[in-house]
Scaffold this motif. Structure first.
Motif, PDB file in Angstrom:
ATOM      1  N   ARG A 249       3.662  -9.938  30.713  1.00  0.00           N
ATOM      2  CA  ARG A 249       2.249  -9.640  30.491  1.00  0.00           C
ATOM      3  C   ARG A 249       1.408 -10.140  31.654  1.00  0.00           C
ATOM      4  O   ARG A 249       1.591 -11.253  32.132  1.00  0.00           O
ATOM      5  CB  ARG A 249       1.751 -10.282  29.196  1.00  0.00           C
ATOM      6  N   VAL A 250       0.467  -9.301  32.080  1.00  0.00           N
ATOM      7  CA  VAL A 250      -0.495  -9.670  33.117  1.00  0.00           C
ATOM      8  C   VAL A 250      -1.894  -9.445  32.560  1.00  0.00           C
ATOM      9  O   VAL A 250      -2.197  -8.366  32.032  1.00  0.00           O
ATOM     10  CB  VAL A 250      -0.302  -8.835  34.401  1.00  0.00           C
ATOM     11  N   VAL A 251      -2.747 -10.458  32.662  1.00  0.00           N
ATOM     12  CA  VAL A 251      -4.134 -10.366  32.205  1.00  0.00           C
ATOM     13  C   VAL A 251      -5.049 -10.372  33.427  1.00  0.00           C
ATOM     14  O   VAL A 251      -4.942 -11.259  34.281  1.00  0.00           O
ATOM     15  CB  VAL A 251      -4.501 -11.531  31.270  1.00  0.00           C
ATOM     16  N   VAL A 252      -5.917  -9.379  33.518  1.00  0.00           N
ATOM     17  CA  VAL A 252      -6.900  -9.307  34.596  1.00  0.00           C
ATOM     18  C   VAL A 252      -8.277  -9.446  33.954  1.00  0.00           C
ATOM     19  O   VAL A 252      -8.784  -8.494  33.352  1.00  0.00           O
ATOM     20  CB  VAL A 252      -6.799  -7.985  35.380  1.00  0.00           C
ATOM     21  N   PRO A 253      -8.889 -10.633  34.019  1.00  0.00           N
ATOM     22  CA  PRO A 253     -10.178 -10.845  33.342  1.00  0.00           C
ATOM     23  C   PRO A 253     -11.267  -9.913  33.852  1.00  0.00           C
ATOM     24  O   PRO A 253     -11.172  -9.340  34.951  1.00  0.00           O
ATOM     25  CB  PRO A 253     -10.507 -12.310  33.664  1.00  0.00           C
ATOM     26  N   HIS A 254     -12.310  -9.800  33.054  1.00  0.00           N
ATOM     27  CA  HIS A 254     -13.415  -8.894  33.384  1.00  0.00           C
ATOM     28  C   HIS A 254     -14.008  -9.207  34.750  1.00  0.00           C
ATOM     29  O   HIS A 254     -14.291  -8.308  35.537  1.00  0.00           O
ATOM     30  CB  HIS A 254     -14.498  -9.008  32.305  1.00  0.00           C
ATOM     31  N   ALA A 255     -14.187 -10.493  35.036  1.00  0.00           N
ATOM     32  CA  ALA A 255     -14.793 -10.897  36.309  1.00  0.00           C
ATOM     33  C   ALA A 255     -13.718 -11.299  37.313  1.00  0.00           C
ATOM     34  O   ALA A 255     -13.900 -12.241  38.086  1.00  0.00           O
ATOM     35  CB  ALA A 255     -15.758 -12.054  36.080  1.00  0.00           C
ATOM     36  N   SER A 256     -12.610 -10.569  37.338  1.00  0.00           N
ATOM     37  CA  SER A 256     -11.451 -10.990  38.134  1.00  0.00           C
ATOM     38  C   SER A 256     -11.754 -11.098  39.621  1.00  0.00           C
ATOM     39  O   SER A 256     -11.190 -11.947  40.312  1.00  0.00           O
ATOM     40  CB  SER A 256     -10.284 -10.018  37.919  1.00  0.00           C
ATOM     41  N   GLY A 257     -12.629 -10.252  40.128  1.00  0.00           N
ATOM     42  CA  GLY A 257     -12.926 -10.289  41.553  1.00  0.00           C
ATOM     43  C   GLY A 257     -13.751 -11.480  41.967  1.00  0.00           C
ATOM     44  O   GLY A 257     -13.781 -11.849  43.146  1.00  0.00           O
ATOM     45  N   VAL A 258     -14.417 -12.121  40.990  1.00  0.00           N
ATOM     46  CA  VAL A 258     -15.263 -13.289  41.286  1.00  0.00           C
ATOM     47  C   VAL A 258     -14.973 -14.398  40.279  1.00  0.00           C
ATOM     48  O   VAL A 258     -15.863 -15.134  39.868  1.00  0.00           O
ATOM     49  CB  VAL A 258     -16.769 -12.913  41.261  1.00  0.00           C
ATOM     50  N   LEU A 259     -13.702 -14.545  39.880  1.00  0.00           N
ATOM     51  CA  LEU A 259     -13.382 -15.464  38.792  1.00  0.00           C
ATOM     52  C   LEU A 259     -13.612 -16.922  39.166  1.00  0.00           C
ATOM     53  O   LEU A 259     -13.886 -17.750  38.302  1.00  0.00           O
ATOM     54  CB  LEU A 259     -11.933 -15.263  38.329  1.00  0.00           C
TER      55      LEU A 259
ATOM     56  N   PHE B 161       5.598 -17.447  30.203  1.00  0.00           N
ATOM     57  CA  PHE B 161       4.185 -17.512  30.563  1.00  0.00           C
ATOM     58  C   PHE B 161       3.601 -16.114  30.703  1.00  0.00           C
ATOM     59  O   PHE B 161       4.315 -15.143  30.962  1.00  0.00           O
ATOM     60  CB  PHE B 161       4.005 -18.254  31.894  1.00  0.00           C
ATOM     61  N   GLY B 162       2.277 -16.026  30.561  1.00  0.00           N
ATOM     62  CA  GLY B 162       1.557 -14.849  31.000  1.00  0.00           C
ATOM     63  C   GLY B 162       1.027 -15.096  32.404  1.00  0.00           C
ATOM     64  O   GLY B 162       0.929 -16.236  32.854  1.00  0.00           O
ATOM     65  N   LEU B 163       0.697 -14.037  33.106  1.00  0.00           N
ATOM     66  CA  LEU B 163       0.150 -14.146  34.460  1.00  0.00           C
ATOM     67  C   LEU B 163      -1.304 -13.696  34.438  1.00  0.00           C
ATOM     68  O   LEU B 163      -1.606 -12.579  33.986  1.00  0.00           O
ATOM     69  CB  LEU B 163       0.962 -13.281  35.427  1.00  0.00           C
ATOM     70  N   VAL B 164      -2.217 -14.545  34.889  1.00  0.00           N
ATOM     71  CA  VAL B 164      -3.636 -14.206  34.983  1.00  0.00           C
ATOM     72  C   VAL B 164      -3.949 -13.950  36.448  1.00  0.00           C
ATOM     73  O   VAL B 164      -3.795 -14.843  37.288  1.00  0.00           O
ATOM     74  CB  VAL B 164      -4.523 -15.337  34.430  1.00  0.00           C
ATOM     75  N   ALA B 165      -4.390 -12.759  36.766  1.00  0.00           N
ATOM     76  CA  ALA B 165      -4.606 -12.359  38.158  1.00  0.00           C
ATOM     77  C   ALA B 165      -6.088 -12.214  38.445  1.00  0.00           C
ATOM     78  O   ALA B 165      -6.839 -11.642  37.658  1.00  0.00           O
ATOM     79  CB  ALA B 165      -3.896 -11.035  38.439  1.00  0.00           C
TER      80      ALA B 165
ATOM     81  N   ARG C 111      -0.305 -16.235  25.268  1.00  0.00           N
ATOM     82  CA  ARG C 111       0.871 -17.101  25.294  1.00  0.00           C
ATOM     83  C   ARG C 111       0.458 -18.552  25.498  1.00  0.00           C
ATOM     84  O   ARG C 111      -0.664 -18.860  25.889  1.00  0.00           O
ATOM     85  CB  ARG C 111       1.883 -16.661  26.351  1.00  0.00           C
ATOM     86  N   GLU C 112       1.424 -19.428  25.236  1.00  0.00           N
ATOM     87  CA  GLU C 112       1.126 -20.860  25.307  1.00  0.00           C
ATOM     88  C   GLU C 112       0.816 -21.299  26.727  1.00  0.00           C
ATOM     89  O   GLU C 112       0.033 -22.210  26.951  1.00  0.00           O
ATOM     90  CB  GLU C 112       2.305 -21.660  24.755  1.00  0.00           C
ATOM     91  N   GLY C 113       1.450 -20.681  27.712  1.00  0.00           N
ATOM     92  CA  GLY C 113       1.247 -21.058  29.098  1.00  0.00           C
ATOM     93  C   GLY C 113       0.771 -19.899  29.934  1.00  0.00           C
ATOM     94  O   GLY C 113       1.060 -18.727  29.645  1.00  0.00           O
ATOM     95  N   LEU C 114       0.024 -20.202  30.977  1.00  0.00           N
ATOM     96  CA  LEU C 114      -0.490 -19.183  31.877  1.00  0.00           C
ATOM     97  C   LEU C 114      -0.174 -19.572  33.317  1.00  0.00           C
ATOM     98  O   LEU C 114      -0.312 -20.729  33.702  1.00  0.00           O
ATOM     99  CB  LEU C 114      -2.007 -19.042  31.736  1.00  0.00           C
ATOM    100  N   ILE C 115       0.253 -18.603  34.083  1.00  0.00           N
ATOM    101  CA  ILE C 115       0.353 -18.750  35.532  1.00  0.00           C
ATOM    102  C   ILE C 115      -0.902 -18.126  36.109  1.00  0.00           C
ATOM    103  O   ILE C 115      -1.190 -16.953  35.853  1.00  0.00           O
ATOM    104  CB  ILE C 115       1.598 -18.033  36.087  1.00  0.00           C
TER     105      ILE C 115
END
Length: 676
Positions: A472-482, A448-452, A285-289
């Motif tokens: 939508r919620v995105v949890v990146p691969h390195a989320s614990g140490v982002l 917005f999407g939410l990046v956690a 999405r265009e914006g991310l929280i």
């Protein structure tokens, strides 16, 4: 000549990022296209934890620390000094008659109807505020500083046994001649760091400029000592000199932050926002929280149109700071935040935290008070057999005992009910923070999407998104140490500002453009690679009669009409209307960025992998038998319907009923509302 893009990493490069948090120190190491992560407990001397984290990550990657080619770092030294009132014994030198600017402040009150509201004590008490007879106006110096007065001032400060000095004279942003003379005399006569306002924040508004300069002086000895100590320890282990994360979202060299300590306030949260922006793709999405939940607090910010939102109006521990920062809203609700019952019988979370020692009750290190982490263990979101960062094992019985005691005090039906209450209140606190950076600023969170990320963020994010109608919620691969990953992705960034006030329609475009030219020359002299630097310009504008400004992008050569139209559009977007009042120019801003590339991450996941186990997990909808997957073996290419728990090395993702989750090609987990 190299054929690669400036900032692009080569396969031979081995870059490491280390972020110090309140509970854990996180490490991300990029080696030949692979990302190795590590997590160790934070230490009292943060450099001890940094070195331990580097050694742990290098050992896991099978490399020697001496082979690391790039070392970036974010820490909490300066913000801890502010929050704990543990900075240097600071003196303030100001124009005669203005020694109480720090104490008077602004008339704005944080709690207008609270008769017992208390303002934070000034960083510099009145007995350490010194006056000098001088006067400058916006038009020039009217009264120069007397040499005899300077000698007396140096002697008085020497007798006061101060550890640092802040100098903020009237109108020094426009005519710094007097302030420069005072600062030079103090640097020659004293063996302590001296922060001058025309160097720290050359902007008008005496209170904010003085406050920012005082903060810089207050934290500077701590930053200088820590960064110097870390640089020595890095050299002893063959590591490169550290690049330090600034609050503006960019890194710079260690010597620069030792001279400009205020720029490191909130460096860790800034790294997290940069990491979230780098780890999320345009399809998000265009914006991310961005939502970062760690051990002691949670940080929320926005990324719009691919750019991290920044502000020059931050307030930390009640002290205004005017230097550019990533715009982060912080609440005192983290994994270690303590749950308690107030005098009215209501359940509350934080701001008091169990920290790393003794930590939550479930750490088994002597803590007995219930925390958010204890609640997540009792709810089944974290398994009793889970080993947290640093090899910590969990004591489920201690967690249940702590929640049972809380349930008795709050009149709840047992530890599970209390745990659900703790989870709900913590989520409500973080939802309010998200609303403050979206709804209260004219943005619809549903767009917005939410990046956690963070150690606890992915555990709470989907339920928070559900309450906000974020789909939508995105949890990146390195989320614990982002935040550590963000250090690898952060560009080198320098900012410069100069006040130039006047009606925009009457401004001389050539004169304004000359200001931007001066700022450009200064920035290019400071960055490591002027040829690779990308320059951006902005102006602070307002309608006549307004007290505060909006910052809009501008181009060179400066065009007043184009700047005015951008301001009107920005004002309409923020406040819903355009005015017929004249537009005023207040500040000219410039930013130089030397780009660096984030390491690429690929993940294929498991092929038809089955859940590792199942366990009971409690949700608002009821208790469900919930499959538990290992993140590295989570099935690729297919959506798994909730409820589901996905456990990784540094964080756990909880997907409640009515949501599904899939694995993306870059290793990110994407949770979306189920169609069913």
């Amino acid at each position: 000549m190299s054929g690669r893009t400036p900032g692009e990493r080569t396969p031979e490069e081995r870059a490491i990022g280390v972020d110090v948090g309140g509970t854990f120190t996180d490490v991300a190491l990029s080696v030949g296209g692979d990302l190795v992560t590590a997590k160790v407990p934070s230490t009292a001397d943060q450099s001890d934890g940094v070195v331990a984290g580097v050694e742990k990550a290098c050992e896991a990657a099978g490399i020697d620390p001496e082979s690391v080619t790039d070392f970036s770092h974010a820490m909490t030294v300066s913000v801890n000094a502010l929050l704990e009132n543990d900075g240097a014994r600071t003196a303030l030198v100001t124009t005669a008659g203005f020694r109480d600017v720090l104490e008077i402040g602004r008339q704005t009150r944080p709690s207008l109807y609270d008769l017992d509201a208390k303002k934070p004590s000034p960083l510099v008490p009145r007995r350490r505020r010194f006056e000098v007879a001088e006067r400058a106006t916006v038009d020039g110096v009217e009264r120069p500083v007397d040499d005899g007065d300077l000698e007396a001032l140096v002697a008085a400060l020497r007798d006061a046994d101060v550890e640092s000095v802040a100098v903020s004279l009237l109108h020094a942003y426009a005519h710094p001649e007097n302030e420069r003379r005072v600062a030079d005399a103090l640097r020659d006569g004293l063996d302590v760091p001296v922060s001058a306002s025309h160097e720290v924040l050359p902007e008008f508004r005496e209170y904010e400029r003085t406050s920012t300069t005082a903060v810089d002086a207050y934290v500077r000895p701590a930053i200088d000592g820590y960064v110097g100590r870390l640089t020595e320890r890095a050299r002893d282990r063959g590591l490169p000199r550290p690049q330090i994360m600034q609050a503006n979202g960019g890194v710079t060299d260690a010597d620069t932050v030792r001279r400009n300590a205020v720029t490191t306030v909130l460096s860790g949260p800034a790294a997290g926002v940069v990491g979230a922006s780098a780890a999320a793709t345009d399809a998000d999405r265009e914006g991310l929280i961005t939502f970062d939940m760690g051990g002691t607090s949670s940080d929320v910010s926005l990324v719009r149109d691919g750019a991290v939102e920044r502000t020059t109006e931050s307030v930390i521990a009640g002290r205004p700071i005017g230097t550019p920062m990533v715009d982060v809203e912080t609440v005192g609700a983290g994994g270690g935040s303590i749950a308690w019952v107030d005098a009215g019988g209501a359940l509350r979370i934080g701001p008091r935290s169990a920290g790393a020692d003794p930590g939550p009750a479930c750490y088994g290190k002597g803590g007995t008070e219930p925390t958010v982490t204890d609640a997540n263990l009792v709810l089944g979101y974290v398994g009793a057999d889970t080993s947290l960062g640093g090899g910590l094992s969990l004591d489920a019985a201690a967690a249940r005992d702590a929640l049972a005691a809380l349930a008795d005090e709050a009149g709840m039906d047992g530890p599970v009910a209390a745990a659900l209450g703790v989870h709900r209140v913590a989520n409500a606190d973080m939802t309010r923070a998200i609303r403050s950076v979206t709804v209260e600023r004219g943005h619809d969170p549903r767009e917005f999407g939410l990046v956690a990320f963070g150690g606890a963020g992915p555990m709470h994010a989907v339920q928070i998104a559900d309450g906000l109608d974020v789909g939508r919620v995105v949890v990146p691969h390195a989320s614990g140490v982002l935040s550590a990953y963000g250090l690898l992705a952060a560009d080198e960034t320098r900012d410069a500002v100069r006040t130039r006030q006047g009606r925009l329609a009457e401004a001389d475009p050539d004169a304004v453009d000359a200001v931007y030219g001066d700022l450009t020359d200064r920035l290019l002299a400071e960055v490591s690679d002027p040829d690779a630097a990308r320059l951006e310009y902005a102006a602070d504008l307002r309608y006549a009669g307004q007290s505060f400004e909006l910052t809009v992008d501008v181009e060179r050569p400066f065009d007043p009409a184009a700047a005015g139209e951008r301001f009107a559009a920005a004002h309409e977007s923020a406040y819903g209307y355009r005015a017929d009042e004249p537009v005023e120019l207040v500040n000219c801003r410039a930013t130089a960025t030397v780009p660096r590339s984030a390491p690429a991450i690929e993940s294929v996941g498991g092929s038809g992998a089955e859940p590792r186990t199942t366990r009971e997990a409690a949700f608002p909808e009821g208790t469900r038998e919930t499959p538990v997957y290992d993140r590295e073996r989570f099935p690729a290419g297919e959506a798994v319907e909730g409820p589901v728990v996905i456990e990784g090395a540094e964080s756990t993702v909880v997907v409640p009923p009515s949501w599904g989750v899939r694995l993306r090609g870059d290793g990110a987990l994407v949770a979306e509302v189920s169609d069913a």
